[in-house]
Write a protein that holds these residues in place. Structure first.
Motif, PDB file in Angstrom:
ATOM      1  N   LEU A  36      83.283-129.761  26.277  1.00 21.89           N
ATOM      2  CA  LEU A  36      83.842-130.165  27.678  1.00 21.89           C
ATOM      3  C   LEU A  36      83.203-131.508  27.491  1.00 21.89           C
ATOM      4  O   LEU A  36      83.564-132.780  27.684  1.00 21.89           O
ATOM      5  CB  LEU A  36      84.060-128.831  28.094  1.00 21.89           C
ATOM      6  N   ALA A  37      81.866-131.592  27.323  1.00 23.86           N
ATOM      7  CA  ALA A  37      81.223-132.531  28.004  1.00 23.86           C
ATOM      8  C   ALA A  37      81.055-133.579  26.321  1.00 23.86           C
ATOM      9  O   ALA A  37      81.152-134.657  27.217  1.00 23.86           O
ATOM     10  CB  ALA A  37      79.231-132.022  27.676  1.00 23.86           C
ATOM     11  N   TYR A  38      81.289-132.786  25.131  1.00 25.46           N
ATOM     12  CA  TYR A  38      82.214-134.440  24.885  1.00 25.46           C
ATOM     13  C   TYR A  38      82.657-134.622  24.537  1.00 25.46           C
ATOM     14  O   TYR A  38      83.082-136.553  24.538  1.00 25.46           O
ATOM     15  CB  TYR A  38      81.695-133.390  23.227  1.00 25.46           C
ATOM     16  N   TYR A  39      84.012-134.384  25.116  1.00 27.49           N
ATOM     17  CA  TYR A  39      85.366-135.051  25.108  1.00 27.49           C
ATOM     18  C   TYR A  39      84.953-136.174  26.685  1.00 27.49           C
ATOM     19  O   TYR A  39      85.615-137.265  26.717  1.00 27.49           O
ATOM     20  CB  TYR A  39      86.158-134.314  25.957  1.00 27.49           C
ATOM     21  N   LEU A  40      84.238-135.433  27.801  1.00 23.48           N
ATOM     22  CA  LEU A  40      83.877-136.512  29.144  1.00 23.48           C
ATOM     23  C   LEU A  40      83.479-137.663  28.350  1.00 23.48           C
ATOM     24  O   LEU A  40      83.316-138.884  29.469  1.00 23.48           O
ATOM     25  CB  LEU A  40      83.078-135.227  29.348  1.00 23.48           C
TER      26      LEU A  40
END
Length: 273
Positions: A36-40
């Protein structure tokens, strides 16, 4: 009044992939938070028109920095005597049981060590790919609380890192450990981290032109580790030597991060703030 007490007795293993290799909620939440952090961060890159060519490499650096830093942090900060005499268990997720080594997963990870590991990894990445370090730290800082929140939810599924007894008729009973109502500090931290994400994301969306590179990162350190310092008052100490300390290890390790964050915010503020 007993309806205010929650009995928590979740099996931390979702299922066994093999007889000796389990799939645990903790690992699932850990990886979900990272993804999730990567896609943000990828969304931020695209929004700013920045090429995402090296973003996968950044993710690799962050993942390795998180795991290595968190593992070494636990071994050095909390149980140095044991791991100095069992060095192979620092590197490999095994322990000796009845004379033979068995796979148990990495059961000792320290968030402060993980934080140090991530910062070192990003410094290394920025130097190698000639990218503005503070610019990257700001963007990663926005997404990091999401990962932190998911990790604490994983701790909840493991019935670990829980709080002190509530001394009342409310709380969570972690049945796998004892029958005492306790503060669900995993949920306290997860909630705090989600709130920190909202604050940082709001600043990024509405105040970015007013903020120097590094300001969001500094604020992230201050907010995250003030939350960690405060919630530690409700936590059980992780190791016995902490019982002799006025502040536990988590609080002592939080203070330098808060100070560094304040210094970075001061240096990177703009007169209009």
């Amino acid at each position: 009044m007993m309806d205010k007490i929650i009995h928590w007795n979740v099996d931390p293993v979702i299922f066994w992939i093999t007889d000796s290799f389990p799939l645990k909620y903790y690992g699932l939440f850990f990886m979900s938070g990272l993804i999730l952090a990567y896609y943000l961060v990828k969304w931020i890159y695209n929004k700013e028109g920045v090429a995402v060519d090296n973003l996968d490499k950044l993710l690799t650096y962050v993942v390795v920095g998180t795991i290595v830093g968190a593992r070494l942090g636990h071994c050095l900060f909390y149980e140095p005597h044991y791991y100095f005499t069992h060095p192979i268990e620092i590197i490999l997720p095994i322990t000796k049981i009845n004379g033979s080594y068995e796979f148990i997963g990495y059961q000792g990870l320290a968030s402060h060590g993980g934080g140090i590991g991530v910062i070192i990894a990003i410094v290394w990445y920025a130097k190698k790919y000639k990218t503005n370090l503070l610019w990257i730290l700001d963007r990663v800082a926005i997404a990091t609380p999401i990962t932190g929140a998911f990790i604490r939810l994983g701790n909840l599924m493991n019935s670990e890192i829980y709080g002190k007894p509530t001394n009342g008729e409310w709380g969570v009973i972690f049945v796998r450990d004892d029958l005492i109502p306790r503060h669900p500090t995993q949920l306290y931290e997860a909630s705090a981290y989600f709130l920190i994400f909202v604050i940082l994301f709001w600043l990024y969306r509405t105040k970015k032109p007013l903020l120097g590179n590094g300001f969001i990162f500094g604020l992230f350190l201050v907010l995250l580790f003030i939350a960690r310092f405060s919630i530690e008052f409700f936590k059980e100490n992780q190791v016995s030597f902490e019982d002799q300390l006025s502040l536990n290890m988590g609080q002592l390790l939080s203070l330098p991060f808060i100070l560094i964050g304040l210094i970075v915010m001061y240096l990177k503020r703009k007169p209009s703030l």
